[in-house]
Design an enzyme around this catalytic site. Structure first.
Site, PDB file in Angstrom:
ATOM      1  N   LEU A 127       0.831  -1.206   0.000  1.00 40.44           N
ATOM      2  CA  LEU A 127       0.000   0.000   0.000  1.00 40.44           C
ATOM      3  C   LEU A 127       0.867   1.257   0.000  1.00 40.44           C
ATOM      4  CD1 LEU A 127      -2.751   1.427   0.225  1.00 40.44           C
ATOM      5  CD2 LEU A 127      -2.581   1.166   2.716  1.00 40.44           C
ATOM      6  N   GLY A 133       2.616   7.546   2.780  1.00 43.50           N
ATOM      7  CA  GLY A 133       2.494   6.598   3.876  1.00 43.50           C
ATOM      8  C   GLY A 133       1.173   6.811   4.592  1.00 43.50           C
ATOM      9  N   TRP A 158       8.222  -0.045   2.160  1.00 45.42           N
ATOM     10  CA  TRP A 158       7.961  -0.621   3.490  1.00 45.42           C
ATOM     11  C   TRP A 158       7.131  -1.899   3.422  1.00 45.42           C
ATOM     12  CZ3 TRP A 158      11.401   1.936   5.855  1.00 45.42           C
ATOM     13  CH2 TRP A 158      11.589   3.318   5.624  1.00 45.42           C
ATOM     14  N   THR A 160       6.403  -5.458   4.157  1.00 43.60           N
ATOM     15  CA  THR A 160       6.767  -6.615   4.975  1.00 43.60           C
ATOM     16  C   THR A 160       6.716  -7.866   4.109  1.00 43.60           C
ATOM     17  OG1 THR A 160       5.886  -5.571   6.965  1.00 43.60           O
ATOM     18  CG2 THR A 160       6.155  -7.964   7.022  1.00 43.60           C
ATOM     19  N   ARG A 269      17.656 -10.915  41.316  1.00 47.01           N
ATOM     20  CA  ARG A 269      18.664  -9.895  41.581  1.00 47.01           C
ATOM     21  C   ARG A 269      18.475  -9.334  42.996  1.00 47.01           C
ATOM     22  NH1 ARG A 269      23.614  -7.550  40.640  1.00 47.01           N
ATOM     23  NH2 ARG A 269      23.458  -5.261  40.549  1.00 47.01           N
ATOM     24  N   GLN A 337      14.928  -0.567  32.208  1.00 50.21           N
ATOM     25  CA  GLN A 337      15.278   0.127  33.448  1.00 50.21           C
ATOM     26  C   GLN A 337      15.358  -0.850  34.616  1.00 50.21           C
ATOM     27  OE1 GLN A 337      15.949   3.318  33.231  1.00 50.21           O
ATOM     28  NE2 GLN A 337      16.461   3.656  35.381  1.00 50.21           N
ATOM     29  N   GLY A 340      18.527  -2.538  34.586  1.00 57.84           N
ATOM     30  CA  GLY A 340      19.666  -1.642  34.745  1.00 57.84           C
ATOM     31  C   GLY A 340      20.662  -1.798  33.618  1.00 57.84           C
ATOM     32  N   GLY A 341      21.938  -1.794  33.958  1.00 53.78           N
ATOM     33  CA  GLY A 341      22.983  -1.926  32.944  1.00 53.78           C
ATOM     34  C   GLY A 341      22.851  -3.200  32.144  1.00 53.78           C
ATOM     35  N   GLU A 364       1.081   0.171  10.226  1.00 53.48           N
ATOM     36  CA  GLU A 364      -0.392   0.005  10.209  1.00 53.48           C
ATOM     37  C   GLU A 364      -1.083   1.309  10.617  1.00 53.48           C
ATOM     38  OE1 GLU A 364      -1.872  -2.473   8.983  1.00 53.48           O
ATOM     39  OE2 GLU A 364      -0.642  -4.256   9.221  1.00 53.48           O
TER      40      GLU A 364
END
Length: 380
Positions: A127, A133, A158, A160, A269, A337, A340-341, A364
Site C-alpha cells: 500500500l 504513507g 515498506w 513486509t 537480583r 530500566q 539496569g545496565g 499500520e
C-alpha cells in the site's frame, strides 16, 4: 509466566496450548540467532501454515481455521511474545488475504484462497509509497489496462515480506480520481518485472524482511484484479482495521515478554540484602507495567468481540492499536530500566523488545493517525 486467558471454547483453549508448544519448540530456540543475523525464517512460516495457524480467522470451507478474532488475536499475541517478527508476519499474511476473501469472485477464491490460507503461499501487502504513507490516496504507482491485462509501474515502500513473499496484494492507481482512482491486484511473486530492492536496515524486527517492491511493466491479467476498478482504497482501508488489531495483539505479546523477563530478573537480583522486587519503588514500577499489559489486552479483545458480532469496530481498532503499542513502548522501556545496565546489553532480550515496540507505534497507521481516526469518529 504465560498470560492468563479466558478462552471462549475448549477447542480454543487447546489451540492456545498448541501455539505455546510450537513457540517453545520452534520459535524461542531460533529467535536470538535469526534476529542477530537478520535471517528471514521462511521454514517457520511453513510450520505455522501446516498447523493451520496462518489462516485462522477465515472460514474452514475456504481453507481457513474458522476461528473468531477473539481467539485469532490471542494466538498472534502468543506468537509475538516468543518472536515478534513472526507474530507481525502472521498478521501481515492474514491482511494480504483479506481482499481476496471479502471481494474476490467465487472463481478467484476457489483458485487461490486455499493455498494462501493454508500457508503454502506467503503473502505481502503493498500500500505505502515513499511519499504516500499516512496519505495512501497520494500514491503514484499506476496500473494501465491494455486489453485483458493491466501493466503496473511504480514502487511500493515498506513492504513486509518484500522479496520473500509468494504473492503481493498491490494497490495501484487506475485513474486520477484521487482515492477513488485506486484498484487492488493480486500479483504472484514470479511475475516478470516484479523485483524487490535491498532489504531495509532497521532498528528492530531483523527477522522480518522489509523492502521496497519495484514494478517495471508488470503485466497482471484482469482476472487478478480484486473487486471493481476504483475500489482498491476502500479494500485497503477495510483491511487495515483488522490489521491494526493484529498489531495491537503483537505489541501486547512483546510487552508481556518484557514484563515476564523483568519480573524474573527482579526476583533473582538482590540489593541491600533482598530481592529487588521487594523494594517498593521497583515493585510499583512492575505493577504499572502489569497494568499496562492487561489493559492493552482488554482493549484489543473488546474490539475483536465487536468485529466477531458483525458490529462496527473501526474506532475501537484504532484505540486498541494506539493503546497497545504506546503501552508496549512504555513497558519495554521500563523493562530495560528494571534490569539496569544488564538491560542495555544483548545478554538479555529486553533491549530487543524495546526496539521492536518502537516500530509498532509507526506501522499500520502511525499513532498520530490513530488519534486522527478516533477524533473523526467522535466528531460524527
Amino acid at each position: 509466566m504465560p498470560a492468563e486467558r479466558l478462552m471462549p471454547t475448549t477447542e480454543s483453549a487447546d489451540l492456545i496450548d498448541l501455539v505455546r508448544d510450537i513457540a517453545g519448540k520452534e520459535l524461542r530456540p531460533r529467535v536470538d540467532e535469526a534476529e542477530r543475523t537478520g535471517t528471514f525464517p521462511r521454514e517457520v512460516f511453513r510450520t505455522l501454515g501446516r498447523t493451520g495457524l496462518l489462516g485462522l480467522p477465515y472460514p474452514e470451507d475456504v481453507g481457513g481455521g474458522g476461528q473468531p478474532y477473539e481467539v485469532y488475536l490471542q494466538v498472534i499475541e502468543e506468537i509475538a511474545s516468543a518472536w515478534a517478527s513472526v507474530g507481525v508476519g502472521t498478521s501481515v499474511h492474514a491482511l494480504s488475504c483479506f481482499g481476496l476473501f471479502h471481494v474476490g469472485t467465487p472463481e478467484q477464491q476457489e483458485r487461490w484462497l486455499p493455498e494462501m490460507l493454508g500457508g503454502e503461499l506467503l503473502g505481502a501487502y503493498c500500500l505505502s509509497e515513499s511519499h504516500a504513507g499516512s496519505d495512501p490516496a497520494a500514491m503514484r504507482t499506476r496500473a494501465v489496462r491494455e486489453g485483458d491485462e493491466y501493466v503496473l509501474n511504480g514502487a511500493k515502500a515498506w513492504t513486509t515480506h518484500g522479496g520473500v513473499a509468494d504473492f503481493y496484494k498491490v494497490m495501484a492507481r487506475t485513474s486520477d480520481d484521487g482515492g477513488r482512482g485506486i484498484s487492488c491486484f493480486l500479483v504472484p511473486a514470479d511475475t516478470p518485472g516484479l523485483t524487490a530492492d535491498n532489504p531495509e536496515q532497521k532498528m528492530g524486527l531483523m527477522g522480518s524482511t522489509t523492502a521496497t517492491v519495484l514494478l517495471d511493466d508488470v503485466r497482471v491479467p484482469v482476472e487478478r484484479r480484486l473487486g471493481e476498478e476504483g475500489q482498491g482504497l476502500s479494500i485497503a482501508l477495510a483491511g487495515l482495521d483488522a490489521g491494526r488489531l493484529g498489531i495491537a495483539a503483537a505489541a501486547t505479546g512483546v510487552a508481556q515478554a518484557a514484563l515476564d523477563t523483568a519480573v524474573a530478573y527482579a526476583k533473582e537480583r538482590e540489593t541491600f540484602g533482598r530481592a529487588i522486587i521487594e523494594h517498593q519503588g521497583l515493585a510499583f514500577l512492575l505493577a504499572d507495567m502489569a497494568a499496562a499489559v492487561e489493559s492493552a489486552r482488554a482493549t484489543y479483545l473488546a474490539a475483536a468481540r465487536l468485529k466477531d458480532l458483525g458490529r462496527p469496530y473501526g474506532r475501537q481498532a484504532s484505540i486498541a492499536k494506539l493503546v497497545a503499542t504506546d503501552n508496549a513502548m512504555r513497558v519495554t522501556t521500563d523493562a530495560v530500566q528494571v534490569l539496569g545496565g544488564a538491560g542495555y546489553t544483548r545478554d538479555f532480550p529486553v533491549e530487543r523488545y524495546m526496539r521492536e515496540a518502537k516500530v509498532m507505534q509507526i506501522f499500520e497507521g502511525t499513532n498520530q493517525i490513530q488519534r486522527l481516526v478516533i477524533g473523526r469518529h467522535l466528531a460524527r
